[in-house]
Design a protein around this motif. Sequence first.
Motif, mmCIF file in Angstrom:
data_model
loop_
_atom_site.group_PDB
_atom_site.id
_atom_site.type_symbol
_atom_site.label_atom_id
_atom_site.label_comp_id
_atom_site.label_asym_id
_atom_site.label_seq_id
_atom_site.Cartn_x
_atom_site.Cartn_y
_atom_site.Cartn_z
ATOM 1 N N GLU A 35 12.993 17.429 -39.617
ATOM 2 C CA GLU A 35 12.737 16.773 -40.898
ATOM 3 C C GLU A 35 14.056 16.221 -41.424
ATOM 4 O OE1 GLU A 35 10.579 14.988 -43.075
ATOM 5 O OE2 GLU A 35 9.350 16.701 -42.419
ATOM 6 N N THR A 36 13.992 15.081 -42.100
ATOM 7 C CA THR A 36 15.177 14.512 -42.748
ATOM 8 C C THR A 36 15.031 14.619 -44.259
ATOM 9 O OG1 THR A 36 14.189 12.311 -42.674
ATOM 10 C CG2 THR A 36 15.674 12.899 -40.877
ATOM 11 N N LEU A 37 16.151 14.810 -44.928
ATOM 12 C CA LEU A 37 16.195 14.859 -46.390
ATOM 13 C C LEU A 37 17.061 13.700 -46.871
ATOM 14 C CD1 LEU A 37 16.765 18.696 -46.960
ATOM 15 C CD2 LEU A 37 14.601 17.435 -46.938
ATOM 16 N N GLU A 38 16.448 12.814 -47.643
ATOM 17 C CA GLU A 38 17.157 11.627 -48.107
ATOM 18 C C GLU A 38 18.028 11.956 -49.314
ATOM 19 O OE1 GLU A 38 17.054 8.871 -46.425
ATOM 20 O OE2 GLU A 38 15.594 9.729 -45.028
ATOM 21 N N PRO A 39 19.222 11.327 -49.427
ATOM 22 C CA PRO A 39 20.135 11.636 -50.541
ATOM 23 C C PRO A 39 19.532 11.343 -51.910
ATOM 24 C CG PRO A 39 20.878 9.715 -49.268
ATOM 25 C CD PRO A 39 19.815 10.374 -48.474
ATOM 26 N N GLU A 40 18.748 10.268 -52.014
ATOM 27 C CA GLU A 40 18.158 9.954 -53.326
ATOM 28 C C GLU A 40 17.145 11.016 -53.744
ATOM 29 O OE1 GLU A 40 16.263 7.051 -50.265
ATOM 30 O OE2 GLU A 40 18.202 7.982 -50.683
ATOM 31 N N THR A 41 16.473 11.618 -52.757
ATOM 32 C CA THR A 41 15.539 12.707 -53.076
ATOM 33 C C THR A 41 16.297 13.936 -53.548
ATOM 34 O OG1 THR A 41 13.923 11.907 -51.465
ATOM 35 C CG2 THR A 41 13.747 14.214 -52.139
ATOM 36 N N LEU A 42 17.351 14.281 -52.840
ATOM 37 C CA LEU A 42 18.140 15.461 -53.218
ATOM 38 C C LEU A 42 18.743 15.317 -54.614
ATOM 39 C CD1 LEU A 42 19.951 16.210 -49.831
ATOM 40 C CD2 LEU A 42 18.100 17.515 -50.867
ATOM 41 N N ASN A 43 19.177 14.128 -54.951
ATOM 42 C CA ASN A 43 19.791 13.915 -56.267
ATOM 43 C C ASN A 43 18.798 14.099 -57.409
ATOM 44 O OD1 ASN A 43 22.322 13.405 -55.161
ATOM 45 N ND2 ASN A 43 21.930 11.203 -54.966
ATOM 46 N N LYS A 44 17.522 13.940 -57.111
ATOM 47 C CA LYS A 44 16.489 14.135 -58.145
ATOM 48 C C LYS A 44 16.101 15.599 -58.303
ATOM 49 C CE LYS A 44 14.393 9.573 -57.411
ATOM 50 N NZ LYS A 44 13.179 8.843 -56.936
ATOM 51 N N LEU A 45 16.586 16.450 -57.387
ATOM 52 C CA LEU A 45 16.214 17.871 -57.400
ATOM 53 C C LEU A 45 17.474 18.721 -57.468
ATOM 54 C CD1 LEU A 45 13.549 17.667 -54.532
ATOM 55 C CD2 LEU A 45 13.135 17.464 -56.980
ATOM 56 N N PRO A 46 18.106 18.800 -58.621
ATOM 57 C CA PRO A 46 19.406 19.479 -58.722
ATOM 58 C C PRO A 46 19.365 20.949 -58.345
ATOM 59 C CG PRO A 46 18.508 18.979 -60.891
ATOM 60 C CD PRO A 46 17.670 18.239 -59.912
ATOM 61 N N GLY A 47 18.269 21.641 -58.687
ATOM 62 C CA GLY A 47 18.184 23.058 -58.359
ATOM 63 C C GLY A 47 18.131 23.281 -56.866
ATOM 64 N N PHE A 48 17.301 22.518 -56.179
ATOM 65 C CA PHE A 48 17.191 22.641 -54.731
ATOM 66 C C PHE A 48 18.493 22.215 -54.053
ATOM 67 C CE2 PHE A 48 16.166 20.475 -50.667
ATOM 68 C CZ PHE A 48 15.771 21.592 -49.945
ATOM 69 N N LYS A 49 19.082 21.122 -54.529
ATOM 70 C CA LYS A 49 20.325 20.630 -53.933
ATOM 71 C C LYS A 49 21.435 21.670 -54.054
ATOM 72 C CE LYS A 49 23.629 16.800 -54.131
ATOM 73 N NZ LYS A 49 24.033 15.560 -54.844
ATOM 74 N N LYS A 50 21.500 22.333 -55.195
ATOM 75 C CA LYS A 50 22.537 23.351 -55.410
ATOM 76 C C LYS A 50 22.362 24.501 -54.429
ATOM 77 C CE LYS A 50 24.426 26.345 -59.032
ATOM 78 N NZ LYS A 50 24.305 26.765 -60.459
#
Length: 895
Positions: free
Chosen positions: A655-670
């Motif tokens: 699976e790939t995770l796109e940077p724009e998606t991660l930026n919208k999910l600060p809790g998950f990204k952290k």
Amino acid sequence: MTEAANITQEEKRLAEARERQAHWRKWGPYLSDRQWGTVREDYSPDGSAWDYFTHEQSRSRAYRWGEDGIAGISDNHQRLCFALAFWNGEDGILKERLFGLTGNEGNHGEDVKEYYFYLDSTPTHSYMKCLYKYPHQAFPYDRLVAENGQRSRKEPEFELLDTGIFDDDRYFDIFVEYAKNSPDDILIQVSIINRGAEARKLHLLPTLWFRNTWSWNGIKDKPFVKVSHTETKFSVIEASHPTLGERWLYCQDSPKLLFTENETNNQLLFGVSNASRYVKDGINNYIVHNRKSAVNPDNIGTKVAAHYLLTVDAGETKVIHLRLSDSPNSSQPLGDEFEVIFKTRQQEADEFYQRIAPKSLSEDERNVQRQAFAGMLWSKQFYHYVVEEWLNGDRATPPPPEERKRSRNCEWFHLYNDDILSMPDKWEYPWFAAWDLAFHTIPLAMVDPDFAKKQLDLLTREWYMHPNGQIPAYEWKFSDVNPPVHAWAAWRVYQIEEKMYGRADKRFLERVFQKLLLNFTWWVNRKDVEGKNVFQGGFLGLDNIGVFDRSAELPTGGHIEQSDGTSWMGMYCLNMLAIAIELAKTNSAYEDIASKFFEHFLYIADAMNHIGDPDGSLWDETDGFYYDVLHLPDDKNLKLKIRSMVGLIPLFAVETLEPETLNKLPGFKKRLEWFINNRPDLKENVACMETPGIGARRLLAIVYRSKLKCILKRLLDETEFFGDYGIRALSKYHAQNPYIFNANGCEFRVDYEPAESSSNLFGGNSNWRGPVWFPVNYLITEALHKFYSYLGDDFKIECPTGSGQEMTLREVAIALSRNVVNIFLKDSCGNRPVYGKIDKLQTDPNWRDAILFYEYFHGDNGTGLGASHQTGWTGLVAELIQQCGEDRSRNIASS
């Protein structure tokens, strides 16, 4: 597909059904092709379903749980049924249902011995068409049984064409078409063509009957069919049911109407008195044996047939019109309006499929794709099975044997099936199979995403899913374990609907996700024996691919740590992660659960590649491949070095995770970044998740660069997995190098077998020891596309291995898709590989463009094998054709 201005009439009907404005799916092809020989109808003490209720008994014995018929339809609860019956004047019985061999009779398991083709259907069944080929001569029932019984497992099956019964074209082509004027007004057209050189008589018997629901629980409000009235141009049958209401069947030319009861002929079968003077086989006895007393002269009953005796000249076509309607008042039900409605529905079906198919498809590709969709839609079935009632018996009948309470499926007493379900094959597998059904939803979502979503939703509902979280596998044993692909299917169906129809149904996604959390927990608690994030699961749908039956007690003791089981769970994690991220976009509470699946995936990937000592790892560095590991009772580990699909399934967990998606999910990204920074031991064991210069796109995969190249080298090797018609389930390496294992004085072995299997494991009618299977080929192409989305054009691999020709992974995926699609398409000589050396199917203009979608395919030449009508997951060819067409369109646009 999203432009409102271009919406087709069929899409309007789908919208009306979705918004509950009109019940367009109420009537459909919901009859089984075989109800006899199923677990539901088996009340034997030993569970021998094939022997307890036989084809011989089926014409005389009322079914308990469903009905079967030829080219038939029913309402969605199968109260009222309609189908066609025939008699050529030569057969010993009326042809009311399709014949085939049981698993005990066939040299490769159960197998239908008829020729019929599903040619067309819209999703609402507003138009349907099928073809049945009926011989002029007596049907060779006994010869088919005897010849196949004499053949060994190493010989091919003896098929109906092999008997010579179709020689000199001595048969009828019988086309059956349906067109809906409204949800409860169905026009029926039967066209009979005599393909032979001489005139022949045919008895045509359109049959209307009620499923027997009154004999089992003493219901007094019994339905009935009776003569309504007769006119010069047509006669009318009235059917009345306490919950369905009233229906009328209009029959062209006022044929003789034959009435009986859908009741068991107890006198014939068991030597005891009948409940009724008129019984299920009454019409058969009237037509075939000329017993005038076998039908009711009072013209009333629960089963009726309109008797047409037709003389069809050589090459002539005879057409009969009927109409099953909720209206009793039509003065000209079969008049000029009939033809107009049929032509309109046919045109609307053409418009619907023209809208779906890419413009770049050839006529042959369009034909194959449309028949694939037709097979999927015709393979819907009313499936009724209430396990508690089946275990305990019915009030009005003798109790089942005591063994029943300790027999098959006894722990599934909560299961209550009363739905329209997608079947793998309505003759060979007239029961749902959990992982098959997940793949069915992909082509179904292309034409009817609402129905596809309903299928996935049902399997996770409390009357299907076990309270412990297990999803029922299949009728023969609900407790068997299928690969956990339902999260993948739900995610893909969601994406397909959004792409093709512009609708993002997050409510569906969330509902299924919540139930799949229970199923995921069941897997973690039940199938990870030692709590090491390494999973078992038994045969996992791959039947005889291993040296042992992985669902049975091992001859060595211990257990098998499965490469495929563990990989499926890695894939399951990533599918749940993708869904959680999608839901988190509008509900931040899902960020925490997304983190949970991200972390769990890392643990599984680590375990996959680094279990204990070197012998315990599923990855073999020397061979560059994944294997199952036999964990012995003395804690020693032994790799089972079989190069099979088991070692390719790790590719699916990507699976790939796109940077724009991660930026919208600060809790998950952290949380993700914390793991990257603080658990380097886990990060090193999965793919590199961050590459400078491309916006920190992340890749999660069990397999990455070095391992990926090793596996692809074998995958694309023509002497191993890579065939002209897809990826083989077992490496051809084992043709010269069989895998042999000795235990307790017995030899166990696995050889490459490109066609049918010589093993009798799992009934002997399924082979993963070499043939090409569509579901795993589809997942391989999908995985390659995902890897390409991260690795891009710079990552290339030889394809085929040793050819010197390098391709990107996207090019490899498209090449593989084309290889698999080519099974069904005409080659340069005009032949379809699927039909092998069967001349009639290859060259005869009345056969060659009708497509059969088999269960699996010869690993070297693409010939169809296994169940001949398993459009089920082989229906994935419709989506693969779509991919090839879209790729061709892109290439045309870019050039």
